[in-house]
Design a protein around this motif. Sequence first.
Motif, PDB file in Angstrom:
ATOM      1  N   MET A   1      11.134   8.662  15.234  1.00 17.47           N
ATOM      2  CA  MET A   1      11.978   8.299  13.605  1.00 17.47           C
ATOM      3  C   MET A   1      11.491   6.722  13.264  1.00 17.47           C
ATOM      4  O   MET A   1      11.774   7.216  12.195  1.00 17.47           O
ATOM      5  N   HIS A   2       9.903   5.918  13.762  1.00 16.17           N
ATOM      6  CA  HIS A   2       9.282   5.537  12.949  1.00 16.17           C
ATOM      7  C   HIS A   2       8.234   5.449  13.670  1.00 16.17           C
ATOM      8  O   HIS A   2       7.982   5.943  14.440  1.00 16.17           O
ATOM      9  N   SER A   3       7.093   4.528  12.742  1.00 18.78           N
ATOM     10  CA  SER A   3       6.182   4.026  13.396  1.00 18.78           C
ATOM     11  C   SER A   3       6.443   2.136  13.590  1.00 18.78           C
ATOM     12  O   SER A   3       6.918   1.459  12.437  1.00 18.78           O
ATOM     13  N   VAL A   4       6.273   1.527  14.785  1.00 26.82           N
ATOM     14  CA  VAL A   4       5.988   0.866  14.588  1.00 26.82           C
ATOM     15  C   VAL A   4       4.712  -0.623  14.868  1.00 26.82           C
ATOM     16  O   VAL A   4       3.291   0.960  15.499  1.00 26.82           O
ATOM     17  N   ALA A   5       4.333  -0.944  14.328  1.00 27.81           N
ATOM     18  CA  ALA A   5       2.924  -1.657  14.586  1.00 27.81           C
ATOM     19  C   ALA A   5       2.450  -3.483  14.899  1.00 27.81           C
ATOM     20  O   ALA A   5       4.330  -3.868  14.883  1.00 27.81           O
ATOM     21  N   TYR A   6       1.745  -4.195  15.735  1.00 25.44           N
ATOM     22  CA  TYR A   6       2.195  -5.003  16.553  1.00 25.44           C
ATOM     23  C   TYR A   6       0.583  -5.842  15.979  1.00 25.44           C
ATOM     24  O   TYR A   6       0.086  -5.755  15.879  1.00 25.44           O
ATOM     25  N   VAL A   7       1.087  -7.135  15.562  1.00 26.35           N
ATOM     26  CA  VAL A   7      -0.599  -7.704  14.983  1.00 26.35           C
ATOM     27  C   VAL A   7      -0.280  -9.630  15.320  1.00 26.35           C
ATOM     28  O   VAL A   7       0.944 -10.036  15.937  1.00 26.35           O
ATOM     29  N   LYS A   8      -0.828 -10.126  15.070  1.00 30.00           N
ATOM     30  CA  LYS A   8      -1.486 -11.301  15.577  1.00 30.00           C
ATOM     31  C   LYS A   8      -1.897 -12.354  14.732  1.00 30.00           C
ATOM     32  O   LYS A   8      -3.011 -12.154  14.248  1.00 30.00           O
ATOM     33  N   GLN A   9      -1.372 -13.835  14.918  1.00 37.39           N
ATOM     34  CA  GLN A   9      -2.010 -14.550  13.924  1.00 37.39           C
ATOM     35  C   GLN A   9      -3.743 -15.147  14.815  1.00 37.39           C
ATOM     36  O   GLN A   9      -3.327 -15.056  15.598  1.00 37.39           O
TER      37      GLN A   9
ATOM     38  N   GLY B   1      -0.049  -0.123  17.791  1.00 39.86           N
ATOM     39  CA  GLY B   1       0.428   0.342  16.835  1.00 39.86           C
ATOM     40  C   GLY B   1       0.868   1.676  17.142  1.00 39.86           C
ATOM     41  O   GLY B   1      -0.132   2.763  18.462  1.00 39.86           O
ATOM     42  N   TYR B   2       1.982   2.298  16.499  1.00 38.17           N
ATOM     43  CA  TYR B   2       1.906   4.153  17.174  1.00 38.17           C
ATOM     44  C   TYR B   2       3.246   5.060  16.759  1.00 38.17           C
ATOM     45  O   TYR B   2       3.954   3.684  15.912  1.00 38.17           O
ATOM     46  N   ASP B   3       3.326   5.798  16.805  1.00 37.89           N
ATOM     47  CA  ASP B   3       4.067   6.877  15.602  1.00 37.89           C
ATOM     48  C   ASP B   3       5.660   7.164  17.005  1.00 37.89           C
ATOM     49  O   ASP B   3       4.631   7.760  17.913  1.00 37.89           O
ATOM     50  N   ALA B   4       6.557   6.783  16.515  1.00 34.38           N
ATOM     51  CA  ALA B   4       7.205   7.731  17.261  1.00 34.38           C
ATOM     52  C   ALA B   4       8.671   9.071  16.483  1.00 34.38           C
ATOM     53  O   ALA B   4       8.005   8.776  15.172  1.00 34.38           O
TER      54      ALA B   4
ATOM     55  N   GLY C   1      -4.184  11.899  27.406  1.00 33.38           N
ATOM     56  CA  GLY C   1      -5.244  11.637  26.094  1.00 33.38           C
ATOM     57  C   GLY C   1      -4.007  11.387  25.135  1.00 33.38           C
ATOM     58  O   GLY C   1      -4.153  11.793  23.715  1.00 33.38           O
ATOM     59  N   HIS C   2      -2.633  10.600  25.395  1.00 28.65           N
ATOM     60  CA  HIS C   2      -1.717  10.019  24.592  1.00 28.65           C
ATOM     61  C   HIS C   2      -1.905   9.037  24.065  1.00 28.65           C
ATOM     62  O   HIS C   2      -0.538   8.751  23.348  1.00 28.65           O
ATOM     63  N   GLY C   3      -2.670   8.480  24.277  1.00 31.43           N
ATOM     64  CA  GLY C   3      -2.750   6.961  23.607  1.00 31.43           C
ATOM     65  C   GLY C   3      -2.273   5.933  24.474  1.00 31.43           C
ATOM     66  O   GLY C   3      -1.561   6.831  25.910  1.00 31.43           O
ATOM     67  N   GLY C   4      -1.651   4.825  24.617  1.00 28.82           N
ATOM     68  CA  GLY C   4      -1.688   3.451  25.276  1.00 28.82           C
ATOM     69  C   GLY C   4      -3.000   3.510  26.622  1.00 28.82           C
ATOM     70  O   GLY C   4      -3.980   4.486  26.898  1.00 28.82           O
ATOM     71  N   ARG C   5      -2.955   2.673  27.772  1.00 35.94           N
ATOM     72  CA  ARG C   5      -3.488   1.999  28.597  1.00 35.94           C
ATOM     73  C   ARG C   5      -3.358   2.590  29.913  1.00 35.94           C
ATOM     74  O   ARG C   5      -1.691   3.103  30.333  1.00 35.94           O
TER      75      ARG C   5
ATOM     76  N   LEU D   1       1.218  -1.051   0.350  1.00 36.78           N
ATOM     77  CA  LEU D   1      -0.579   0.175   0.144  1.00 36.78           C
ATOM     78  C   LEU D   1       0.836   1.465   0.545  1.00 36.78           C
ATOM     79  O   LEU D   1       0.779   2.448   0.043  1.00 36.78           O
ATOM     80  N   SER D   2       2.368   1.075  -0.579  1.00 42.88           N
ATOM     81  CA  SER D   2       2.967   2.473  -0.104  1.00 42.88           C
ATOM     82  C   SER D   2       2.603   3.668  -1.312  1.00 42.88           C
ATOM     83  O   SER D   2       2.447   4.312  -0.559  1.00 42.88           O
ATOM     84  N   LYS D   3       2.204   3.679  -2.327  1.00 46.63           N
ATOM     85  CA  LYS D   3       1.283   4.254  -2.923  1.00 46.63           C
ATOM     86  C   LYS D   3       0.610   4.744  -2.699  1.00 46.63           C
ATOM     87  O   LYS D   3      -0.325   5.485  -2.896  1.00 46.63           O
ATOM     88  N   ARG D   4      -0.838   4.093  -1.651  1.00 41.49           N
ATOM     89  CA  ARG D   4      -1.417   4.631  -0.711  1.00 41.49           C
ATOM     90  C   ARG D   4      -1.378   6.119  -0.233  1.00 41.49           C
ATOM     91  O   ARG D   4      -1.180   5.467   1.007  1.00 41.49           O
ATOM     92  N   ALA D   5      -1.539   7.348   0.092  1.00 40.73           N
ATOM     93  CA  ALA D   5      -1.119   8.101   0.743  1.00 40.73           C
ATOM     94  C   ALA D   5      -2.571   7.896   2.588  1.00 40.73           C
ATOM     95  O   ALA D   5      -1.946   8.667   2.970  1.00 40.73           O
ATOM     96  N   ASP D   6      -3.583   7.727   1.774  1.00 40.47           N
ATOM     97  CA  ASP D   6      -4.456   7.648   2.483  1.00 40.47           C
ATOM     98  C   ASP D   6      -4.308   6.403   3.795  1.00 40.47           C
ATOM     99  O   ASP D   6      -5.107   5.509   4.421  1.00 40.47           O
ATOM    100  N   ALA D   7      -3.657   5.153   3.634  1.00 38.52           N
ATOM    101  CA  ALA D   7      -3.190   3.821   3.691  1.00 38.52           C
ATOM    102  C   ALA D   7      -3.366   4.079   5.419  1.00 38.52           C
ATOM    103  O   ALA D   7      -2.113   4.814   6.180  1.00 38.52           O
ATOM    104  N   SER D   8      -3.814   3.869   5.961  1.00 40.44           N
ATOM    105  CA  SER D   8      -4.321   3.355   7.716  1.00 40.44           C
ATOM    106  C   SER D   8      -3.057   2.571   8.194  1.00 40.44           C
ATOM    107  O   SER D   8      -2.083   2.354   7.139  1.00 40.44           O
ATOM    108  N   ILE D   9      -2.153   2.819   9.322  1.00 36.13           N
ATOM    109  CA  ILE D   9      -0.842   2.194   9.561  1.00 36.13           C
ATOM    110  C   ILE D   9      -1.749   0.163  10.009  1.00 36.13           C
ATOM    111  O   ILE D   9      -0.720  -0.309   9.294  1.00 36.13           O
ATOM    112  N   GLU D  10      -2.420   0.688  10.473  1.00 39.77           N
ATOM    113  CA  GLU D  10      -3.487  -0.974  10.246  1.00 39.77           C
ATOM    114  C   GLU D  10      -3.447  -1.224   8.717  1.00 39.77           C
ATOM    115  O   GLU D  10      -2.870  -2.428   9.183  1.00 39.77           O
ATOM    116  N   GLU D  11      -3.963  -1.146   8.187  1.00 36.98           N
ATOM    117  CA  GLU D  11      -4.420  -1.921   6.739  1.00 36.98           C
ATOM    118  C   GLU D  11      -2.799  -1.359   6.085  1.00 36.98           C
ATOM    119  O   GLU D  11      -2.713  -2.825   6.078  1.00 36.98           O
ATOM    120  N   SER D  12      -2.107  -1.151   6.414  1.00 31.75           N
ATOM    121  CA  SER D  12      -0.463  -1.161   5.550  1.00 31.75           C
ATOM    122  C   SER D  12       0.180  -2.077   6.312  1.00 31.75           C
ATOM    123  O   SER D  12       1.384  -3.234   5.900  1.00 31.75           O
TER     124      SER D  12
END
Length: 597
Positions: free
Chosen positions: A103-111, A98-101, A345-349, A66-77
Amino acid sequence: MFSAKKLLASVLLAVTFASGTLAAPWDASAKYATHRVREISRDLKLETYHPESSYETYGAGIDHPLSKRADASIEESTVSFVSSKLGVSADKIQYKSGYDADMHSVAYVKQHHDGVAFANAVANVAFGKDNKVVAFGSSFVNPTSIAASTPSISVEDAIASAESTLGGKYNDWPATLEYLALADGSAALTHVVQVQNAETGAWYEAFVDAHSGEVLSVTDFVAKASYRVIPIQEEDLTDGFQTLTDPQNTASSPFGWHSDGTTSTTVTAGNNVITYKGSTSSTASQSSSGLNFVYTQNPNQAPTAAANLNAAKVNAFYVVNTMHDIWYQYGFTESAYNFQNNNNGHGGRANDRVTVSVQDSAGVDNADFSTPADGQSGHMRMFLWDYTSPERDGALEDDIVVHENTHGLTNRMTGGGTGRCLQTTEAGGMGEGWSDAMAEWTEHSSSSVPDYVMATYVTDDSAGIRNYPYSTSASTNPLRYSSIGQLNEVHNIGEVWANMLHNVYAALVSAHGYSSTAKTDATGTAGNNVFLHLFIDALALQPCNPTFATARDAWIQADANRYSGANRCTLWNAFASRGLGVNARNYRDDTTVPSGC
């Protein structure tokens, strides 16, 4: 010399491993990356299994579907990339967080299967600021058989089984239904429940077979600093007490240390931490109005004397808050799963400040930290040490407090806030090493990098609690990557990793110098700034249950992300100097570095 009494607690753990399936130095040690033996009681040992992680880093990055999709969310990507990379249908991938830092954005998924997530089949993806994938780790599995997704036994029966097996009580944290990949290639359906024992401090996440009722595996939230051998040095009360005025960093703790934004206190309790003895109502109160917590510790009296106890509560409160504020500036924020009651209000639990029990009555000559998932408080227990008379208090030795607190950092940031991703023998060993390395980082005061020794005060021993001082000298500290093959206990393995990081730190400071403001200003370019940035960045990038090699690769990738690879050769040469070169495998040394280095 330590007496047999002093060695007993640590020897017990070593015997557990030596008498289990991990005794042989080469063949069995291959299981360090996927297994760990847990001694639940004298009558029960569980060998837990964690699918082997694959890990790739991509330097400047690669495109994703989805690199060429400017509107793709971190979840979709993320889901799209994992699906294409592993050949797994997108409907088998469940986005976790996931979250944006900076210098990078990181995301975590489960099977998942039939809508049920796998507990131990996970993946993580890191994106650079140009939306390219820079790192990918996965422990997804292809089960040979998989249990039916509808439970045969109730969650109440599963709780009873967990309580009986593990010798604790269900703590009312909501149970979940998850698949668990097993070492034989199958996947079991499990009720996942938390069991705690207030007397022993045990805190387990139990995976109970939802068809048979058998406890199949556990996550042990407790990381113990079993001070078992010959040590290293650290700041403690022998360096003298100082009265510090307003030490909080309001850029990290905008409510200060005694408020959560709604409620203010005049005790050792606030948004980030509460310190107490016995119960959370037994905090230290201000010694005089105006939030003054000034108690004069008397080393000739028992640590339980009122002033000494209050001094311990205040010191632990100060150290944990200070580490919160330092780490916040380097990326351990609310969205990155840190410990705060109010996340503003900055995310996380939220509702998960660190709870610190000082002079805990459950043990002596030790300390530990329990790290459940984001949203549950991390819990630190500090004990008294009986090597001397009067006894000495671990809460008055800053390196011990920092070591324990760092277990919270590394367990939260590795794997996306689950508290489950440093559970193998090798990953657990690195957890101990990171904690020692962080304690050392706090103690440096100049560009000099002397040998470092842990916990000299509580043991009254200049040699400390580790086998060797951490040193750039191979004659002073001979530990290398290959040393792991002869070890079978997480603290010993941790010494290997901590000594590598000591050498990495020395190399970075030699290259870039030292900043005296690194604890409050993360924007500096000195070597100690660079080290802590890479330390924390790499935790988010590395896979669940990393190995020495994948953790090293995460450091290299973190440098590519943040510094465009400026420190690549410095890092490779430092790791390779202790055997963790390009071709290091299966605990056999290699000193090769990439071409150009």
